[in-house]
Design a protein around this motif. Structure first.
Motif, PDB file in Angstrom:
ATOM      1  N   GLU A 154      -6.860   8.272 -46.700  1.00  8.10           N
ATOM      2  CA  GLU A 154      -6.020   7.930 -45.480  1.00  8.10           C
ATOM      3  C   GLU A 154      -6.734   6.728 -45.077  1.00  8.10           C
ATOM      4  O   GLU A 154      -7.731   6.656 -44.601  1.00  8.10           O
ATOM      5  N   LEU A 155      -5.740   6.051 -44.572  1.00 10.17           N
ATOM      6  CA  LEU A 155      -6.040   4.621 -43.957  1.00 10.17           C
ATOM      7  C   LEU A 155      -5.540   4.610 -42.749  1.00 10.17           C
ATOM      8  O   LEU A 155      -4.118   4.880 -42.355  1.00 10.17           O
ATOM      9  N   ALA A 156      -6.294   4.266 -41.677  1.00  7.58           N
ATOM     10  CA  ALA A 156      -5.839   4.351 -40.034  1.00  7.58           C
ATOM     11  C   ALA A 156      -5.969   2.870 -39.511  1.00  7.58           C
ATOM     12  O   ALA A 156      -7.016   2.448 -39.588  1.00  7.58           O
ATOM     13  N   ARG A 157      -4.856   2.680 -38.950  1.00  6.41           N
ATOM     14  CA  ARG A 157      -5.025   1.173 -38.196  1.00  6.41           C
ATOM     15  C   ARG A 157      -4.515   1.383 -36.747  1.00  6.41           C
ATOM     16  O   ARG A 157      -3.442   2.379 -36.777  1.00  6.41           O
ATOM     17  N   SER A 158      -4.920   0.803 -36.057  1.00  6.06           N
ATOM     18  CA  SER A 158      -4.600   1.081 -34.368  1.00  6.06           C
ATOM     19  C   SER A 158      -4.500  -0.382 -33.744  1.00  6.06           C
ATOM     20  O   SER A 158      -5.068  -1.405 -34.151  1.00  6.06           O
ATOM     21  N   ALA A 159      -3.462  -0.613 -32.776  1.00  4.37           N
ATOM     22  CA  ALA A 159      -3.500  -1.613 -31.971  1.00  4.37           C
ATOM     23  C   ALA A 159      -3.072  -1.352 -30.518  1.00  4.37           C
ATOM     24  O   ALA A 159      -2.228  -0.245 -30.396  1.00  4.37           O
ATOM     25  N   GLU A 160      -3.215  -2.034 -29.587  1.00  5.05           N
ATOM     26  CA  GLU A 160      -2.918  -1.800 -28.045  1.00  5.05           C
ATOM     27  C   GLU A 160      -1.588  -2.348 -27.717  1.00  5.05           C
ATOM     28  O   GLU A 160      -1.452  -3.476 -28.314  1.00  5.05           O
ATOM     29  N   PHE A 161      -1.004  -1.683 -26.808  1.00  5.64           N
ATOM     30  CA  PHE A 161       0.062  -2.532 -25.981  1.00  5.64           C
ATOM     31  C   PHE A 161       0.433  -2.022 -24.668  1.00  5.64           C
ATOM     32  O   PHE A 161      -0.291  -1.224 -24.163  1.00  5.64           O
TER      33      PHE A 161
END
Length: 451
Positions: A253-260
């Motif tokens: 499992e690869l998890a990526r996050s970014a804000e907005f």
């Protein structure tokens, strides 16, 4: 170095709303082992002064490696559209890109107001990928469109091209009720054909799940592929949010996050979670002693030696005074109603409690677990590897931090009931177990080292 720009109306998600802000997103190119870095520099229009002929500024960018050797530099001038002058919350986003060999780099940006000569500066640090990371960083945009055909090869003003997709150069996008669709773009890297399961989730400032897309199964060719999408977030209240995209490839499992962010009706609406106006001037004044003790307990992660051992012997009012002074010493913007560091810390405590609470005979709050401690001290990991139990090997997780200082943490479910302990890290300030390889077993240890 490539560059471009776009107009953005709405408040930026920045600790210093009037300052220049730099955001970076990284992609990997296996053919030459280079990391392609897209950088987005948000310039508030309020930082630019108008003359009779209009307003303009000059951007200077310099990228150096950890030894101070220049990788690239460039400068250019940009006029501000007259319609944005005086508009609250308006900003202009500059984009530039460069290719980075293996190493660590510092990006220095200087924005000079053409009218006054005033210079605003921003700095960002980035570490290139040492090997194929499984997935790129997550790129978000307020606009995303597919190429109309083979002849559609030129990006419009304010766009960058990624394969057959054109992405608005917004960095950390801020949506509005009139423009409420959030676009995302994520590259996946695989040496052989695979089928990947992808899911996206929108979370609020406290980590609560708000919107989730149905899981999608996508085929990947040898070398990898792209997952992208548009999520309609119409009706989402003003605030700061995070998009999490998880991709499961061959059991990993690869998890990526970014804000907005989401602004309210009208472009001068405040982003509630980034600047909560309703927050009382003294959050400790109305708390009972038990509540004060709860606020104090996690401060063990921050306290200096001369601050330890004082609080428990104080009176009720003395405890309030201690907490006020503790956070006043750490306030990055003294004299303003907000203490951003205090808000960030307690938001991290709440998120750690939500994610990492452990059960058993005595329930352990998330902030007191090893995973919670690392989350609070260093933030969410840039990359995560999760392995369920396989044969005699207990479940384990590997967290990797790559955007600034490279760090890796290995957590092992010692009891096999969800109680994860930190068994190894390359961060010298955290403990490691000398027998961590024996705990994992040879295959799992090699898995950890490859990640």
């Amino acid at each position: 170095m490539l560059k471009g720009w776009a107009v953005v109306v709405g408040l930026a998600l920045a600790q210093e709303p009037n300052g220049v802000q730099v955001t970076v997103v990284r992609f990997f190119r296996s053919a030459n082992a280079l990391t392609m870095v897209d950088a987005f520099c948000r310039v508030p229009v309020s930082a630019v002064s108008a003359l009779s002929a209009g307003a303009a500024y000059r951007v200077s960018v310099a990228v150096h490696d950890s030894a101070g050797v220049a990788l690239t530099s460039q400068a250019w001038s940009q006029a501000v559209p007259p319609s944005l002058l005086g508009m609250p919350g308006a900003s202009v986003v500059e984009h530039f890109a460069f290719a980075a060999p293996r190493g660590r780099y510092v990006i220095d940006v200087a924005v000079t107001d053409s009218a006054t000569g005033r210079v605003s500066r921003a700095r960002a640090e980035v570490a290139s990928f040492l090997e194929s990371p499984g997935a790129s960083d997550l790129l978000l945009a307020a606009g995303l469109r597919a190429a109309a055909g083979p002849q559609d090869t030129v990006a419009r003003s304010g766009e960058i091209r990624k394969g057959d997709v054109f992405v608005e150069t917004s960095g950390r996008p801020v949506l509005t009720p009139e423009q409420s669709r959030l676009g995302y773009y994520l590259e996946l890297y695989s040496e052989r054909p695979e089928t990947v399961t992808v899911m996206a989730q929108v979370r609020g400032a406290g980590g609560a799940k708000i919107v989730a897309t149905p899981p999608q199964r996508l085929p990947l060719a040898a070398g990898g592929g792209v997952t992208r999408g548009l999520i309609d977030l119409g009706g989402l209240p003003p605030g700061a949010y995070r998009l999490d995209v998880t991709a499961t490839v061959a059991g990993q499992e690869l998890a990526r996050s970014a804000e907005f962010g989401m602004a309210g009706f009208g472009t001068d609406a405040a982003i509630a979670a980034a600047a909560p106006a309703a927050r009382p001037a003294d959050r400790f004044a109305s708390l009972a002693e038990a509540q004060l003790d709860t606020m104090y307990a996690p401060l063990i992660y921050l306290m200096s030696e001369d601050e330890q051992g004082i609080y428990p012997s104080l009176t009720l009012e003395g405890k309030r005074s201690f907490l006020r002074k503790f956070w006043a010493r750490r306030d990055p913007t003294p004299g303003t109603p907000r203490n951003e560091e205090e808000e960030r810390f307690y938001a991290g405590i709440a998120e750690a409690n939500r994610r990492f609470r452990e059960g058993g005979a005595a329930e352990i709050p998330g902030w007191r677990t090893d995973r919670g401690r690392i989350f609070i001290r260093y933030g969410p990991p840039d990359e995560t590897l999760r392995r369920p139990q396989a044969g005699s090997t207990a479940p384990y997780e590997v967290w990797k931090y790559t955007k600034t200082r490279a760090r890796k943490f290995v957590f092992y479910d010692v009891t096999r009931f969800g109680n994860y302990a930190l068994i190894w890290t390359d961060e010298r300030r955290e403990p490691s177990r000398p027998n961590w390889r024996e705990l994992l077993g040879p295959e799992a240890a090699e898995d950890v080292e490859r990640f």
